[in-house]
Design an enzyme around this catalytic site. Structure first.
Site, mmCIF file in Angstrom:
data_model
loop_
_atom_site.group_PDB
_atom_site.id
_atom_site.type_symbol
_atom_site.label_atom_id
_atom_site.label_comp_id
_atom_site.label_asym_id
_atom_site.label_seq_id
_atom_site.Cartn_x
_atom_site.Cartn_y
_atom_site.Cartn_z
ATOM 1 C CB SER A 22 -0.835 0.157 1.396
ATOM 2 O OG SER A 22 -2.127 0.736 1.081
ATOM 3 N N PRO A 23 0.485 2.290 -0.651
ATOM 4 C CG PRO A 23 -1.118 4.073 -1.455
ATOM 5 C CD PRO A 23 -0.790 2.415 -1.348
ATOM 6 C CB CYS A 25 3.016 9.651 3.674
ATOM 7 S SG CYS A 25 2.021 10.147 2.431
ATOM 8 C CB ALA A 57 -0.004 10.319 -1.064
ATOM 9 C CD GLN A 100 -2.585 7.177 -2.561
ATOM 10 O OE1 GLN A 100 -1.924 7.681 -1.683
ATOM 11 N NE2 GLN A 100 -3.393 6.079 -2.110
ATOM 12 C CE1 TYR A 182 -4.469 14.221 3.542
ATOM 13 C CE2 TYR A 182 -4.495 11.805 2.753
ATOM 14 C CZ TYR A 182 -4.120 12.977 3.618
ATOM 15 O OH TYR A 182 -3.243 12.398 4.878
ATOM 16 N NE ARG A 324 -0.335 2.269 10.924
ATOM 17 C CZ ARG A 324 -1.198 2.874 10.219
ATOM 18 N NH1 ARG A 324 -1.908 2.239 9.280
ATOM 19 N NH2 ARG A 324 -1.545 3.930 10.488
#
Length: 370
Positions: A22-23, A25, A57, A100, A182, A324
């Site tokens: 998963s993306p 940050c 992102a 993303q 967002y 995670r």
């Protein structure tokens, strides 16, 4: 045979299994430009055993960054840095690399999480944020500027420019960030969108700008490469965005040819009340898949291989994405394959690592010495 380790085809892209990184940050860029940290992070997790790694992102304009350390793809320098990283990844991994594309809207100009994560005032080095409406994310914060027609066009053009840059550096797929409070989510949710023009009010109007962004990106990204959308399936706030509206949005995207829905939740309001638990968001991926027929990605507290196997084998989702869990165990895909009888690719430098009981884990391998 493990369903988790079976292939799936998305347009011209065939993934060898159903696992996605998963993306995430990293808050470690320099004016949007990837750094040595990103080089290490992306190269490392491209060897996780997942069939697709999604770059965090990646913001389409400087004021769209969540924090001053967030990644961007709005400059030649940012494009060149990511190109170098992708060139390295391709030498050692066949994992598909997605990106993303994002704009933080009113949640931009925030401190990095380890610095508290709160809004940075303009006088302390922050910047003026923009949003559908001049409503702050939290009480007491400075209000964003409501986007006018010129601002909407600028952001549409910025998404297009970043999508073109993504194609130039060899990105295999794009996910548009329509979740977590967002900008695109801010247009969707009646909590953050109080506009009275054609971009506010009714569900059709609130969906208009996110759909325009999808259309604009899809028009410039190669037809054989997939474009998906991450959504917050519910705001977890009474009177906010909810699953029924998400399904309507997903159907509108389906009519436009979207390739997957990544079903997350929350983020638009500090009033949210989220009942956390293992796989707590799988229900959303399952409902969206059932009601639309679209491929879905389940995400959120998916930590065990057998848990992921059950999700895809039962048809609740087509793929699972881990964040995670991958940071904690960067070879999660290897370990899940060993447990489920699957097979993953590994570079020959690592072939000797497979356990003596798992000689087929990396497929057909040979290793000799004298």
């Amino acid at each position: 045979m493990s369903v988790l380790f079976s292939p799936i085809k998305l347009r011209g892209l065939t993934l060898k299994n159903r696992i996605v990184v998963s993306p995430m940050c990293q808050y470690s860029a320099d004016d949007g430009v990837a750094t040595d940290w990103h080089f290490t992070h992306i190269n490392n997790l491209s060897l996780s055993g997942a069939a697709m790694f999604c770059i965090e992102a990646t913001h389409v304009e400087a004021i769209g960054r969540i924090t001053p350390g967030c990644l961007g793809l709005y400059s030649d320098a940012a494009e060149a840095a990511l190109k170098q990283i992708l060139n390295s990844v391709r030498k050692h991994s066949t994992t598909a690399i997605a990106m993303q594309l994002a704009h933080a809207g009113r949640k931009a100009s925030s401190a990095r999480p380890w610095d508290g994560g709160q809004l940075i005032p303009v006088e302390q080095g922050g910047w003026q944020t923009v949003a559908p409406s001049a409503l702050p994310h939290k009480d007491g914060e400075a209000a964003p500027t409501a986007l006018d027609a010129a601002g909407l066009k600028r952001i549409r053009d910025a998404f297009v420019d970043s999508a073109k840059r993504a194609e130039r550096i060899g990105i295999d797929a794009i996910e548009l960030h329509g979740a977590h409070g967002y900008l695109l989510h801010q247009f969707l949710s009646p909590i953050s969108n109080r506009r009275t023009d054609e971009y506010g009010g009714s569900l059709e109007n609130r969906m208009r700008f996110p759909l325009e962004i999808y259309d604009a990106v899809r028009a410039v990204f190669p037809h054989d490469k997939p474009v998906g959308m991450r959504v917050s399936s519910t705001d977890w706030v009474e009177g906010g965005w909810d699953l029924a509206q998400t399904i309507a949005f997903a159907n509108a995207l389906k009519a436009r040819g979207v390739d997957w829905i990544d079903a997350s939740s929350g983020g638009v309001s500090p009033l949210q009340k989220i009942p956390l638990g293992p796989g707590y968001q799988v229900q959303f991926a399952e409902a969206i898949k059932r009601e639309t027929g679209l491929p879905t990605i389940a995400v959120g507290l998916i930590t065990e291989g057998r848990q992921a196997e059950e999700i895809v084998a039962s048809g609740k989702a087509d793929m699972v994405a881990l964040a995670r869990g991958m940071l904690y165990d960067p070879r999660w895909g290897w370990h899940a394959a060993a447990d489920l009888g699957g097979e993953v690719e590994a570079p020959p430098q690592y072939w000797r690592s497979q356990p003596s009981t798992q000689k087929a884990l990396f497929g057909k391998t040979t290793f000799g010495a004298r």
